[in-house]
Scaffold this motif. Structure first.
Motif, PDB file in Angstrom:
ATOM      1  N   LEU A  67       0.838  -1.201   0.000  1.00  0.00           N
ATOM      2  CA  LEU A  67       0.000   0.000   0.000  1.00  0.00           C
ATOM      3  C   LEU A  67       0.875   1.254   0.000  1.00  0.00           C
ATOM      4  CD1 LEU A  67      -2.771   1.409   0.399  1.00  0.00           C
ATOM      5  CD2 LEU A  67      -2.404   1.161   2.844  1.00  0.00           C
ATOM      6  N   SER A  68       1.921   1.240   0.810  1.00  0.00           N
ATOM      7  CA  SER A  68       2.758   2.438   0.906  1.00  0.00           C
ATOM      8  C   SER A  68       3.415   2.769  -0.440  1.00  0.00           C
ATOM      9  CB  SER A  68       3.832   2.269   1.985  1.00  0.00           C
ATOM     10  OG  SER A  68       4.588   1.125   1.696  1.00  0.00           O
ATOM     11  N   GLN A  69       3.721   1.741  -1.213  1.00  0.00           N
ATOM     12  CA  GLN A  69       4.318   1.978  -2.537  1.00  0.00           C
ATOM     13  C   GLN A  69       3.291   2.615  -3.473  1.00  0.00           C
ATOM     14  OE1 GLN A  69       5.042  -1.550  -4.867  1.00  0.00           O
ATOM     15  NE2 GLN A  69       5.847  -0.370  -6.572  1.00  0.00           N
ATOM     16  N   ARG A  70       2.047   2.112  -3.418  1.00  0.00           N
ATOM     17  CA  ARG A  70       1.014   2.667  -4.301  1.00  0.00           C
ATOM     18  C   ARG A  70       0.679   4.115  -3.926  1.00  0.00           C
ATOM     19  NH1 ARG A  70      -3.353  -0.776  -3.155  1.00  0.00           N
ATOM     20  NH2 ARG A  70      -2.039  -2.281  -2.099  1.00  0.00           N
ATOM     21  N   VAL A  71       0.680   4.375  -2.630  1.00  0.00           N
ATOM     22  CA  VAL A  71       0.401   5.750  -2.173  1.00  0.00           C
ATOM     23  C   VAL A  71       1.511   6.686  -2.646  1.00  0.00           C
ATOM     24  CG1 VAL A  71       0.267   7.208  -0.109  1.00  0.00           C
ATOM     25  CG2 VAL A  71      -1.013   5.057  -0.212  1.00  0.00           C
ATOM     26  N   LYS A  72       2.745   6.242  -2.505  1.00  0.00           N
ATOM     27  CA  LYS A  72       3.894   7.077  -2.906  1.00  0.00           C
ATOM     28  C   LYS A  72       3.864   7.356  -4.414  1.00  0.00           C
ATOM     29  CE  LYS A  72       8.339   8.572  -2.384  1.00  0.00           C
ATOM     30  NZ  LYS A  72       8.573   9.119  -3.684  1.00  0.00           N
ATOM     31  N   LEU A  73       3.564   6.325  -5.196  1.00  0.00           N
ATOM     32  CA  LEU A  73       3.502   6.514  -6.655  1.00  0.00           C
ATOM     33  C   LEU A  73       2.425   7.542  -7.013  1.00  0.00           C
ATOM     34  CD1 LEU A  73       3.919   2.825  -7.907  1.00  0.00           C
ATOM     35  CD2 LEU A  73       5.429   4.746  -8.476  1.00  0.00           C
ATOM     36  N   LEU A  74       1.286   7.470  -6.341  1.00  0.00           N
ATOM     37  CA  LEU A  74       0.214   8.423  -6.643  1.00  0.00           C
ATOM     38  C   LEU A  74       0.607   9.841  -6.222  1.00  0.00           C
ATOM     39  CD1 LEU A  74      -2.985   6.403  -5.683  1.00  0.00           C
ATOM     40  CD2 LEU A  74      -2.412   7.251  -7.952  1.00  0.00           C
ATOM     41  N   GLN A  75       1.258   9.936  -5.064  1.00  0.00           N
ATOM     42  CA  GLN A  75       1.708  11.271  -4.629  1.00  0.00           C
ATOM     43  C   GLN A  75       2.691  11.852  -5.644  1.00  0.00           C
ATOM     44  OE1 GLN A  75       3.081  10.085  -0.763  1.00  0.00           O
ATOM     45  NE2 GLN A  75       1.208  10.782   0.269  1.00  0.00           N
ATOM     46  N   ASP A  76       3.596  11.002  -6.136  1.00  0.00           N
ATOM     47  CA  ASP A  76       4.579  11.468  -7.126  1.00  0.00           C
ATOM     48  C   ASP A  76       3.886  11.831  -8.447  1.00  0.00           C
ATOM     49  OD1 ASP A  76       6.472  11.071  -5.221  1.00  0.00           O
ATOM     50  OD2 ASP A  76       7.347   9.267  -6.129  1.00  0.00           O
ATOM     51  N   LEU A  77       2.850  11.073  -8.784  1.00  0.00           N
ATOM     52  CA  LEU A  77       2.119  11.364 -10.016  1.00  0.00           C
ATOM     53  C   LEU A  77       1.417  12.726  -9.889  1.00  0.00           C
ATOM     54  CD1 LEU A  77       1.346  10.170 -12.781  1.00  0.00           C
ATOM     55  CD2 LEU A  77      -0.596   9.026 -11.675  1.00  0.00           C
ATOM     56  N   HIS A  78       0.837  12.968  -8.728  1.00  0.00           N
ATOM     57  CA  HIS A  78       0.228  14.282  -8.469  1.00  0.00           C
ATOM     58  C   HIS A  78       1.258  15.388  -8.661  1.00  0.00           C
ATOM     59  CE1 HIS A  78      -0.258  17.694  -5.707  1.00  0.00           C
ATOM     60  NE2 HIS A  78      -1.527  17.648  -6.043  1.00  0.00           N
ATOM     61  N   ASP A  79       2.420  15.199  -8.055  1.00  0.00           N
ATOM     62  CA  ASP A  79       3.450  16.248  -8.122  1.00  0.00           C
ATOM     63  C   ASP A  79       3.946  16.435  -9.561  1.00  0.00           C
ATOM     64  OD1 ASP A  79       3.123  16.400  -5.417  1.00  0.00           O
ATOM     65  OD2 ASP A  79       5.026  15.419  -4.897  1.00  0.00           O
ATOM     66  N   ALA A  80       4.079  15.330 -10.288  1.00  0.00           N
ATOM     67  CA  ALA A  80       4.558  15.432 -11.678  1.00  0.00           C
ATOM     68  C   ALA A  80       3.563  16.229 -12.521  1.00  0.00           C
ATOM     69  CB  ALA A  80       4.758  14.033 -12.267  1.00  0.00           C
ATOM     70  N   LEU A  81       2.284  16.009 -12.279  1.00  0.00           N
ATOM     71  CA  LEU A  81       1.263  16.784 -13.005  1.00  0.00           C
ATOM     72  C   LEU A  81       1.397  18.263 -12.695  1.00  0.00           C
ATOM     73  CD1 LEU A  81      -1.773  14.499 -12.529  1.00  0.00           C
ATOM     74  CD2 LEU A  81      -1.436  15.764 -14.626  1.00  0.00           C
ATOM     75  N   MET A  82       1.460  18.576 -11.397  1.00  0.00           N
ATOM     76  CA  MET A  82       1.470  19.987 -11.016  1.00  0.00           C
ATOM     77  C   MET A  82       2.776  20.669 -11.410  1.00  0.00           C
ATOM     78  SD  MET A  82      -1.517  20.534 -10.230  1.00  0.00           S
ATOM     79  CE  MET A  82      -1.457  22.237  -9.713  1.00  0.00           C
ATOM     80  N   ASP A  83       3.878  19.928 -11.401  1.00  0.00           N
ATOM     81  CA  ASP A  83       5.149  20.512 -11.830  1.00  0.00           C
ATOM     82  C   ASP A  83       5.110  20.866 -13.322  1.00  0.00           C
ATOM     83  OD1 ASP A  83       6.132  20.183  -9.315  1.00  0.00           O
ATOM     84  OD2 ASP A  83       7.386  18.430  -9.778  1.00  0.00           O
ATOM     85  N   ASN A  84       4.274  20.177 -14.056  1.00  0.00           N
ATOM     86  CA  ASN A  84       4.188  20.402 -15.514  1.00  0.00           C
ATOM     87  C   ASN A  84       2.819  20.942 -15.918  1.00  0.00           C
ATOM     88  OD1 ASN A  84       6.838  19.213 -16.532  1.00  0.00           O
ATOM     89  ND2 ASN A  84       6.069  17.643 -15.142  1.00  0.00           N
ATOM     90  N   GLN A  85       2.168  21.598 -14.974  1.00  0.00           N
ATOM     91  CA  GLN A  85       0.785  22.047 -15.200  1.00  0.00           C
ATOM     92  C   GLN A  85       0.666  22.909 -16.455  1.00  0.00           C
ATOM     93  OE1 GLN A  85      -0.759  24.684 -12.210  1.00  0.00           O
ATOM     94  NE2 GLN A  85      -2.896  24.336 -12.763  1.00  0.00           N
ATOM     95  N   GLU A  86       1.605  23.833 -16.621  1.00  0.00           N
ATOM     96  CA  GLU A  86       1.489  24.763 -17.737  1.00  0.00           C
ATOM     97  C   GLU A  86       1.649  24.044 -19.086  1.00  0.00           C
ATOM     98  OE1 GLU A  86       0.360  27.692 -17.353  1.00  0.00           O
ATOM     99  OE2 GLU A  86       0.518  28.295 -19.449  1.00  0.00           O
ATOM    100  N   ALA A  87       2.646  23.170 -19.172  1.00  0.00           N
ATOM    101  CA  ALA A  87       2.854  22.444 -20.435  1.00  0.00           C
ATOM    102  C   ALA A  87       1.648  21.554 -20.743  1.00  0.00           C
ATOM    103  CB  ALA A  87       4.123  21.598 -20.341  1.00  0.00           C
ATOM    104  N   LEU A  88       1.141  20.870 -19.721  1.00  0.00           N
ATOM    105  CA  LEU A  88       0.002  19.970 -19.934  1.00  0.00           C
ATOM    106  C   LEU A  88      -1.257  20.756 -20.291  1.00  0.00           C
ATOM    107  CD1 LEU A  88       0.764  17.574 -16.947  1.00  0.00           C
ATOM    108  CD2 LEU A  88       0.888  16.964 -19.376  1.00  0.00           C
ATOM    109  N   ALA A  89      -1.394  21.951 -19.696  1.00  0.00           N
ATOM    110  CA  ALA A  89      -2.561  22.795 -20.008  1.00  0.00           C
ATOM    111  C   ALA A  89      -2.483  23.279 -21.457  1.00  0.00           C
ATOM    112  CB  ALA A  89      -2.630  23.971 -19.045  1.00  0.00           C
ATOM    113  N   GLN A  90      -1.294  23.620 -21.887  1.00  0.00           N
ATOM    114  CA  GLN A  90      -1.144  24.082 -23.280  1.00  0.00           C
ATOM    115  C   GLN A  90      -1.443  22.959 -24.268  1.00  0.00           C
ATOM    116  OE1 GLN A  90       2.461  26.260 -23.990  1.00  0.00           O
ATOM    117  NE2 GLN A  90       2.078  27.637 -22.272  1.00  0.00           N
ATOM    118  N   LEU A  91      -0.997  21.764 -23.922  1.00  0.00           N
ATOM    119  CA  LEU A  91      -1.286  20.606 -24.778  1.00  0.00           C
ATOM    120  C   LEU A  91      -2.799  20.380 -24.862  1.00  0.00           C
ATOM    121  CD1 LEU A  91      -0.099  18.130 -26.304  1.00  0.00           C
ATOM    122  CD2 LEU A  91      -0.143  16.899 -24.138  1.00  0.00           C
ATOM    123  N   LEU A  92      -3.450  20.495 -23.707  1.00  0.00           N
ATOM    124  CA  LEU A  92      -4.897  20.279 -23.637  1.00  0.00           C
ATOM    125  C   LEU A  92      -5.645  21.312 -24.491  1.00  0.00           C
ATOM    126  CD1 LEU A  92      -6.628  19.708 -20.156  1.00  0.00           C
ATOM    127  CD2 LEU A  92      -7.820  20.016 -22.307  1.00  0.00           C
TER     128      LEU A  92
END
Ligand code: ADP
Length: 482
Positions: free
Chosen positions: A68-93
């Motif tokens: 469980l702790s591994q899955r939680v960590k991966l999701l937290q990192d996925l959240h951070d990766a999205l927000m770190d690249n919010q502008e690029a991903l928004a432009q793509l969208l």
């Protein structure tokens, strides 16, 4: 800061490998604001989809039992990766979908919020110890991931619709085969790149693009796929429910809507206009929770219409990427033709166009934000989803009349009402046959609350504590002879 091209993936992700279709076939993806080709995605079919399903099934053997702790960590990192690249991903969208950039930034942020929410919720996905009838027995209810999940998503929220499905699936330990919509595939494919970057094992998330019927057929036929989560039209949803029977899959469906927006005489009209603008014109009216029908009580009807008309006239139409744009282009020609047909039908039956009414001078698929008054129950938009920037205003006299008209549809997703009467608010809660009810609010979606429709708007909930339920099976275990 990353450029949006960093996340423009031209291949599919199958079993940890980025690949095209076996026969090399590709589909061009265009920017609806300009008609320019953004890139070419693989046109995969049954064979590639079967391969993706097999990869997901193989990955489930270990991911389904991961810490469980591994899955939680991966999701937290996925959240951070999205927000770190919010502008690029928004432009793509915005490039592939057309919505204004501020809306795309918001979509990336709410998608990230869903991912974080499920990282939190999975830690509370408890089972039960049930009192046994006899003293020699102990009864347990334990929860387990359902297995391989197929996620089929639409073009109007190409990033966040996937977030609501990936969040609970990956939290629970399910593996996924995702099929994004063909005209907005890049925001979906970007999830594959992000998942890879944060370290998801190969095969946990697979993404295929191409022929909807072929990919859908492979998914629905496969006994390995245990759950299908779909957001899209009621028509396709019905087909998938039928197709799910042969392999008895779990299905959750977020389908069409026909949202009423009721304004009572006692409402704060300025607040109602503010709510109306977001509930109607977000994403150019192309959301399943967008207002389809305004019902306005006779005493405030004219004042409301004038303010709605003025606010609609003020909406700046243009390319989503330009600062200040409030309304981008519609997704395609068919969407424009649909709105034109609905206007012609209403005008033919006595409706009056008080604002807009046709294609925008910018050309392409741009459309003038439009207001029609004198709407009646025999007009097509009373029962059909508009999915465009057209406000249809019906006048009513009594609360009973408004509730009855609001419910006169096969759909039951979102409803909105503006009133200051507390007793009426609870009558609305009981009377409105809708899964989401906004009282004095035009935008109510939030990760903490369950999103989902009643009647033919679907089944299952996304978000909230309920959003995990569809991704977990429960097992009952009886230990006897103690
Ligand atoms: P929308 O009006 O949002 O385009 P659709 O229901 O047509 O709604 O499409 C939603 C998603 O379902 C898209 O990804 C689309 O490609 C996919 N889709 C359409 N038809 C099928 C089908 N027969 N089987 C599986 N997926 C389908």
């Amino acid at each position: 800061m990353s450029d949006y091209k960093t996340y423009l993936c031209e291949d599919n992700l199958i079993g940890g490998v980025w690949t095209g279709a076996d026969d090399g076939a590709r589909i061009a993806v265009t920017n609806p604001a300009t008609g320019d080709v953004i890139g070419h995605i693989p046109k995969c079919g049954r064979v590639e989809t079967d391969r993706a399903i097999a990869a997901a099934a193989k990955a489930f053997d270990s991911f389904g039992r991961s810490d469980l702790s591994q899955r939680v960590k991966l999701l937290q990192d996925l959240h951070d990766a999205l927000m770190d690249n919010q502008e690029a991903l928004a432009q793509l969208l915005t490039a592939e979908q057309g919505k204004p950039l501020f809306e795309s930034r918001g979509e990336i942020a709410i998608g990230a919020a869903y991912i974080r929410w499920f990282a939190e919720e999975i830690r509370r996905a408890k089972g039960e110890i049930v009192p046994a009838p006899g003293s020699d027995r102990r009864l347990f209810v334990t929860r387990h991931p359902v297995g391989v999940v197929a996620a089929i998503t639409p073009w109007n929220f190409p990033s966040s619709m996937l977030a609501r499905k990936l969040g609970p699936a990956l939290a629970a330990g399910c593996t996924v085969v995702a099929k994004p919509a063909t005209n907005t595939p890049y925001s979906g494919l970007a999830w594959g790149k992000l998942a890879e970057e944060v370290g998801y094992p190969a095969g946990v998330l697979n993404i295929v693009t191409g022929g909807a019927r072929d990919i859908g057929g492979a998914i629905m036929d496969s006994p390995l796929v245990r759950k299908v989560t779909f957001t899209g039209s009621t028509e396709v949803g019905r087909t998938l429910i039928r197709q799910s029977a042969d392999t008895v899959k779990k299905v959750s469906m977020e389908l069409g809507g026909n949202a009423p927006f009721i304004v009572f005489d006692d409402a704060d009209i300025d607040a109602a206009i503010e709510g109306a603008m977001i509930a109607k014109y977000r994403n150019m009216g192309q959301t399943c929770v967008c207002t389809n029908r305004f019902y306005v009580q006779a005493g405030v009807h004219d004042a409301f219409v004038e303010k709605l008309r003025a606010a609609t006239a003020d909406l700046k139409v243009g390319e989503g990427i330009e600062p200040g744009t409030m309304q981008g282009p519609l997704i395609d020609d068919a969407a424009v033709a649909k709105v034109e047909d609905l206007i012609a039908d209403a005008v033919g039956k006595g409706g009056q166009v008080v604002e807009g009414g046709g294609r925008h001078a910018l050309g392409g698929t741009y459309f003038q934000p439009t207001v029609i008054t004198g709407a009646t129950a025999d007009m097509a938009f009373a029962t059909e989803e508009i999915f465009g920037p057209l406000s249809a205003v019906f006048k009513f006299e009594t609360e009973e009349e408004a509730i009855s008209a609001a419910n006169a549809t096969e759909f039951g997703l979102a409803a909105y009402a503006y009133t200051k009467d507390l007793a009426r608010i609870f009558r609305l809660n009981e009377g409105l046959q809708y899964g989401l009810i906004g009282i004095n609010a035009g935008l109510i979606t939030t990760v903490e609350a369950p999103f989902g429709g009643l009647k033919q708007s679907g089944m299952g909930k996304e978000g909230g504590t309920q959003g995990l339920d569809d991704y977990l099976e429960s097992k009952y275990m009886c230990v006897a002879g103690l």
